[in-house]
Design an enzyme around this catalytic site. Structure first.
Site, PDB file in Angstrom:
ATOM      1  N   LYS A   1       1.001  -1.079   0.114  1.00  8.70           N
ATOM      2  CA  LYS A   1       0.023  -0.020   0.057  1.00  8.70           C
ATOM      3  C   LYS A   1       0.864   1.355   0.092  1.00  8.70           C
ATOM      4  O   LYS A   1       1.941   1.287   0.965  1.00  8.70           O
ATOM      5  CB  LYS A   1      -0.872   0.089   1.212  1.00  8.70           C
ATOM      6  CG  LYS A   1      -1.944   1.063   1.121  1.00  8.70           C
ATOM      7  CD  LYS A   1      -3.038   1.008   2.307  1.00  8.70           C
ATOM      8  CE  LYS A   1      -4.233   2.064   2.151  1.00  8.70           C
ATOM      9  NZ  LYS A   1      -4.931   1.751   3.248  1.00  8.70           N
TER      10      LYS A   1
ATOM     11  N   GLU B   1     -18.788  -5.823  11.688  1.00  9.48           N
ATOM     12  CA  GLU B   1     -19.841  -5.257  12.432  1.00  9.48           C
ATOM     13  C   GLU B   1     -20.653  -5.998  13.040  1.00  9.48           C
ATOM     14  O   GLU B   1     -20.994  -5.792  14.431  1.00  9.48           O
ATOM     15  CB  GLU B   1     -20.245  -3.890  11.423  1.00  9.48           C
ATOM     16  CG  GLU B   1     -19.533  -3.024  10.903  1.00  9.48           C
ATOM     17  CD  GLU B   1     -18.799  -3.297   9.577  1.00  9.48           C
ATOM     18  OE1 GLU B   1     -18.142  -2.477   8.983  1.00  9.48           O
ATOM     19  OE2 GLU B   1     -19.190  -4.360   9.001  1.00  9.48           O
TER      20      GLU B   1
ATOM     21  N   ARG C   1     -24.727  -1.959   8.867  1.00 10.21           N
ATOM     22  CA  ARG C   1     -24.221  -3.300   8.460  1.00 10.21           C
ATOM     23  C   ARG C   1     -24.685  -4.300   9.787  1.00 10.21           C
ATOM     24  O   ARG C   1     -24.629  -5.610   9.499  1.00 10.21           O
ATOM     25  CB  ARG C   1     -22.755  -3.389   8.304  1.00 10.21           C
ATOM     26  CG  ARG C   1     -22.393  -2.385   6.938  1.00 10.21           C
ATOM     27  CD  ARG C   1     -20.995  -2.031   6.615  1.00 10.21           C
ATOM     28  NE  ARG C   1     -20.421  -3.216   6.453  1.00 10.21           N
ATOM     29  CZ  ARG C   1     -20.124  -3.672   5.105  1.00 10.21           C
ATOM     30  NH1 ARG C   1     -20.465  -3.138   4.032  1.00 10.21           N
ATOM     31  NH2 ARG C   1     -19.225  -4.918   4.829  1.00 10.21           N
TER      32      ARG C   1
END
Length: 594
Positions: A246, A335, A363
């Protein structure tokens, strides 16, 4: 503009390039993204990490006929630039500009709209099954998903189904060991072992009936092209494990991947962040008020625990994770698990603070109802990023929480108007409540420099009068109170107006409401949540139940999905910014005096 990139207007142009030109294009594409994001801001590190993969995918596959889905979409800047949006990329995330995420109505190349994680495999599988039903055995369906996102339950639901299908599906795991914060959990360790060659047990993806390839270097463009060309001819579900870095290509972004996920403005040449010069002390961000306060409370209350689904930095639970590592948990992008984990802890007498962005609480809706509210467990939900969040747009605005939570029995809903109120409700909640509570607060800085006041207990359901007037009552909830106060202070002869901070959406302060409705002719409700079903609706329901006939005006987020722009611009579009409210109050006052 760069020499090769300026001629790339679609993936068809890629296919005319030789290997050396493709490598130069990768360099130019990185530079282009860095130069734009340095001044316009946005998500940087994720897109830099998949430049070679992006080029390889559009080079090998016949997009948009072949359907390419980027999970979450943070990493899709290169994709957008190569698919006809290069010349408007500088409008990224700006009002009326292109979205920071893939969006179907923006381009045929954006096969599926995204913003939240872990949806790509299910969506791509749905597309692949649809192709087969229609007799199309040639179209390719590719889901690119990160190692943090693939640990989510929904991703495994998709893998589980795909593994027993004959769908023409390719799942590409972009493995860089980080989402926004570093990846966590047993699957992360498994993938680490695979990369090291030390994994002794069976390959989990092969066990799910995928044709597994990898891991391969995600920055080796020729190797990627060769591997993807081979996989095009493999039938059934395939899985390609790609290792990337990244922030690749920008030294600082590689070294500090958390900060450079979305770094704000920086120097494009040096990579150094541009410090914002402030002439006076700035209030803390609301998330930091939460983070520091929960640490302070946890020092004296051993029952307090903290939980976040992959947002320790964004929610500032990182402070508790540093101070009390055995009592604060990052559960990854999960979640649903976070909420039910909190419920389990609450049954054993712990006091769980489940801190989660408002948009991500959506969610875990069933878990809030089934596992927490039905059992009336005193879980404390701290909903960060409530209201309008700005440039992230429709998938990230936290404007639905008041509406979708208000209908749930047993649930207390509180919105502080400032940092002191946030601090005090956190204190009150950990003293012990008979119900679960949702505390919602916005993204960004507060309004109070001296926020760290001695704790004071808040009486549940009680609102507060901020200003006394004669004919019109303005009822606000949460931090939008600031706009209301400033607007009322700016008009002449403001004695027409009363202003009340109701504080609790549920339970409402019935005694105060009766007093307000009896005293004032006109009632204005103002919120930074949806007008449909939200705080204003609650007031209207109360009035109807008790047969009040006042004139009502409800102001809030319109009944439409709000796109991206600055928070101030979006407030203006919805009529809840300072100027709009000032104009509203002046027009009402004029009617009152005519």
């Amino acid at each position: 503009m760069s020499k090769i990139l300026q001629h790339i207007n679609s993936p068809d142009d890629l296919k005319t390039l030789n290997q050396e030109q493709l490598l130069l294009l990768a360099k130019e594409l990185r530079e282009f993204i860095i130069n734009i994001v340095a001044t316009k801001e946005g998500h940087l590190g994720a897109s830099l990490g998949v430049i070679e993969l992006t080029i390889a995918l559009h080079y090998v596959f016949n997009t948009p006929t072949d359907q390419l889905i980027w999970d979450v979409g943070h990493q899709a800047y290169g994709h957008k630039i190569l698919t006809g949006r290069r010349d408007i990329f500088e409008t990224n995330r700006q009002l009326n500009g292109i979205s920071g995420f893939p969006k179907r109505k923006e381009s045929d190349y954006d096969a599926f709209g995204v913003g939240h994680s872990s949806t790509s495999i299910s969506a791509a599988l749905g597309m692949a099954i649809a192709s087969r039903i229609k007799g199309d055995l040639n179209t390719q369906h590719i889901a690119v998903i990160g190692d943090a996102s693939i640990a989510s339950g929904m991703a495994f639901e998709g893998l589980n189904h795909a593994g027993v299908s004959n769908a023409n599906l390719l799942v590409i795991l972009n493995d860089n060991a980080i989402g926004i914060d570093p990846s966590v959990g047993a699957l992360k360790q498994y993938l680490t072992n695979v990369k090291k060659g030390t994994q002794k047990q069976d390959n989990i993806f092969e066990a799910l009936n995928f044709d597994y390839s990898g891991p391969i270097d995600g920055h080796d463009l020729p190797a990627l092209i060769n591997k993807l060309e081979r996989l095009k001819s493999v039938e059934g579900p395939k899985f390609l494990h790609v290792i990337t870095t990244k922030g690749k290509g920008l030294k600082q972004a590689e070294a500090d991947q958390v900060k450079y996920h979305a770094p704000g403005q920086f120097d494009a040449k040096s990579g150094e962040l541009i410090a914002k010069t402030e002439t006076k002390p700035q209030p803390l961000k609301y998330q930091d008020v939460f983070g520091y306060t929960i640490v302070e409370l946890a020092k004296t209350n051993q029952k307090i625990v903290g939980i976040t689904p992959a947002m320790p930095t964004g929610s500032s639970l990182k402070y508790m994770m540093e101070a009390f590592p055995d009592r604060a948990f990052d559960v990854g992008i999960a979640e649903q698990h976070a909420v039910t984990l909190a419920a389990g802890m609450a049954t054993q007498g712990l006091i769980p603070f489940c801190t989660i962005y408002s948009t991500f609480m959506q969610r875990a809706y069933d878990q809030v109802i089934h596992d927490v509210a039905t059992q009336n467990l005193p879980v404390i939900f701290c909903l960060d990023r409530a209201g309008l969040v700005g440039q992230d747009g429709a998938t990230h605005h936290g404007v639905f929480d008041l509406a979708y939570l208000r209908c749930i029995p047993n649930l207390i809903i509180f919105a502080p108007r400032n940092e002191v109120e946030l601090r005090n409700i956190l204190y009150t909640a950990q003293l012990g409540l008979n119900h679960p509570i949702a505390i919602r607060y916005p993204r960004g800085r507060g309004i109070t420099i001296d926020w760290k006041q001695p704790f004071s207990k808040i009486e549940i359901s009680k609102g507060e009068q901020l200003k006394e007037g004669k004919e019109v009552a303005v009822l606000s909830i949460g931090t939008i109170s600031k706009n209301v106060t400033e607007a009322l202070n700016s008009i002449e002869n403001p004695e027409t107006f009363s202003h009340y901070d109701m504080r609790f959406v549920k339970p409402l302060d019935a005694a105060l409401l009766h007093s307000i409705l009896k005293k004032h002719d006109t009632i204005i409700t103002i919120e930074d949540g949806t007008v449909s079903g939200g705080f204003g609706s609650a007031i209207l329901e109360f009035a109807a139940k008790h047969n009040y006939k006042n004139n009502f005006i409800t102001k809030g987020i319109k009944d439409k999905f709000i796109e991206h722009g600055t928070t101030e611009e979006l407030q203006n579009l919805n009529g809840i910014d300072f100027e709009s409210l000032k104009n509203l109050f002046e027009s009402i006052k004029k009617k009152q005096t005519d």
